[in-house]
Design a protein around this motif. Structure first.
Motif, short mmCIF file in Angstrom:
data_model
loop_
_atom_site.label_atom_id
_atom_site.label_comp_id
_atom_site.label_asym_id
_atom_site.label_seq_id
_atom_site.Cartn_x
_atom_site.Cartn_y
_atom_site.Cartn_z
N LYS A 16 0.83 -1.20 0.00
CA LYS A 16 0.00 0.00 0.00
C LYS A 16 0.87 1.26 0.00
O LYS A 16 0.60 2.22 -0.72
CB LYS A 16 -0.91 0.02 1.23
N ILE A 17 1.91 1.24 0.81
CA ILE A 17 2.81 2.40 0.87
C ILE A 17 3.48 2.62 -0.48
O ILE A 17 3.56 3.75 -0.97
CB ILE A 17 3.87 2.21 2.00
N ASN A 18 3.92 1.53 -1.11
CA ASN A 18 4.57 1.64 -2.43
C ASN A 18 3.60 2.18 -3.48
O ASN A 18 3.96 3.04 -4.28
CB ASN A 18 5.12 0.28 -2.89
N SER A 19 2.36 1.69 -3.45
CA SER A 19 1.40 2.15 -4.45
C SER A 19 1.04 3.61 -4.20
O SER A 19 0.91 4.40 -5.14
CB SER A 19 0.14 1.27 -4.44
N ARG A 20 0.90 4.02 -2.95
CA ARG A 20 0.62 5.42 -2.63
C ARG A 20 1.81 6.31 -3.01
O ARG A 20 1.63 7.43 -3.51
CB ARG A 20 0.30 5.59 -1.15
N GLU A 21 3.01 5.83 -2.79
CA GLU A 21 4.21 6.59 -3.15
C GLU A 21 4.27 6.81 -4.67
O GLU A 21 4.54 7.91 -5.13
CB GLU A 21 5.47 5.85 -2.68
N LYS A 22 3.95 5.74 -5.43
CA LYS A 22 3.93 5.85 -6.89
C LYS A 22 2.86 6.85 -7.33
O LYS A 22 3.07 7.65 -8.23
CB LYS A 22 3.70 4.49 -7.54
N TYR A 23 1.69 6.78 -6.70
CA TYR A 23 0.60 7.70 -7.03
C TYR A 23 1.01 9.14 -6.74
O TYR A 23 0.83 10.03 -7.57
CB TYR A 23 -0.67 7.32 -6.24
N ILE A 24 1.54 9.36 -5.55
CA ILE A 24 1.96 10.71 -5.17
C ILE A 24 3.06 11.21 -6.12
O ILE A 24 3.04 12.35 -6.57
CB ILE A 24 2.44 10.75 -3.70
N ASN A 25 4.01 10.33 -6.44
CA ASN A 25 5.10 10.73 -7.36
C ASN A 25 4.55 11.09 -8.74
O ASN A 25 5.00 12.05 -9.36
CB ASN A 25 6.14 9.62 -7.49
N SER A 26 3.57 10.30 -9.22
CA SER A 26 3.00 10.59 -10.53
C SER A 26 2.21 11.90 -10.50
O SER A 26 2.21 12.65 -11.47
CB SER A 26 2.12 9.44 -11.01
N GLN A 27 1.53 12.18 -9.38
CA GLN A 27 0.77 13.41 -9.26
C GLN A 27 1.68 14.63 -9.11
O GLN A 27 1.36 15.72 -9.59
CB GLN A 27 -0.17 13.34 -8.04
N LEU A 28 2.79 14.49 -8.45
CA LEU A 28 3.68 15.61 -8.16
C LEU A 28 4.89 15.71 -9.10
O LEU A 28 5.73 16.60 -8.92
CB LEU A 28 4.17 15.53 -6.71
#
Length: 133
Positions: A16-28
Motif C-alpha cells: 500500500k505504501i509503495n502504491s501510494r508513493e507511486k501515485y503521489i510521485n506521478s501526481q507531483l
C-alpha cells in the motif's frame, strides 16, 4: 502462525505504501520538474548577478584608485602653475604692445598737429599786404 500473519500484514502495508508513493510521485512529478527548472534558473540568475556585481565592484575600485592617485599626483597643479606663468608673460607682452601703439599714436597726433600749424601759418596773409588791394 503469528509471525506469518504479521509478515503478511507488513507486506500488504508495504505494498500500500509503495502504491501510494507511486501515485503521489506521478501526481507531483510536474511540480518536481518545475521546482528543478526554477532551481536551475535561480542558480543561473545568481551566477549572472554575482558576475555583474563583481564587474561593477572592480570598476568602482579602479575609479577610486585613479581618483586617489590623481589627488596625490601634482601634475594638475604643475599645469595650472605653467598656465599662470604663460598668462603673466602674455600680459607683459600685451602691455608692451599697447605702449608701443600709444607712442605711435601720440607721434602721429603730434605730427598731424605740427603739419596743421605749419599749414595755418603758410595760409596767413601778412597784414601789410592786406590793405594794398
Amino acid at each position: 502462525g503469528y509471525l506469518d500473519k504479521l509478515h503478511n500484514e507488513i507486506s500488504r502495508t508495504l505494498e500500500k505504501i509503495n502504491s501510494r508513493e507511486k501515485y503521489i510521485n506521478s501526481q507531483l512529478e510536474h511540480m518536481v520538474q518545475e521546482y528543478r527548472s526554477a532551481q536551475a534558473l535561480l542558480s543561473e540568475v545568481m551566477h549572472s548577478s554575482f558576475s555583474l556585481i563583481t564587474e561593477v565592484l572592480e570598476r568602482v575600485k579602479q575609479e577610486t584608485e585613479e581618483k586617489g592617485s590623481s589627488m596625490t599626483d601634482g601634475a594638475p597643479l604643475v599645469k595650472i602653475k605653467q598656465a599662470l606663468t604663460k598668462l603673466k608673460q602674455e600680459t607683459i607682452q600685451m602691455d608692451i604692445q599697447i605702449g608701443v601703439m600709444e607712442h605711435t599714436l601720440l607721434q602721429s597726433k603730434l605730427k598731424e598737429k605740427s603739419n596743421m600749424t605749419r599749414d595755418m601759418h603758410a595760409a596767413m596773409i601778412p597784414e601789410a599786404t592786406v590793405g594794398v588791394y
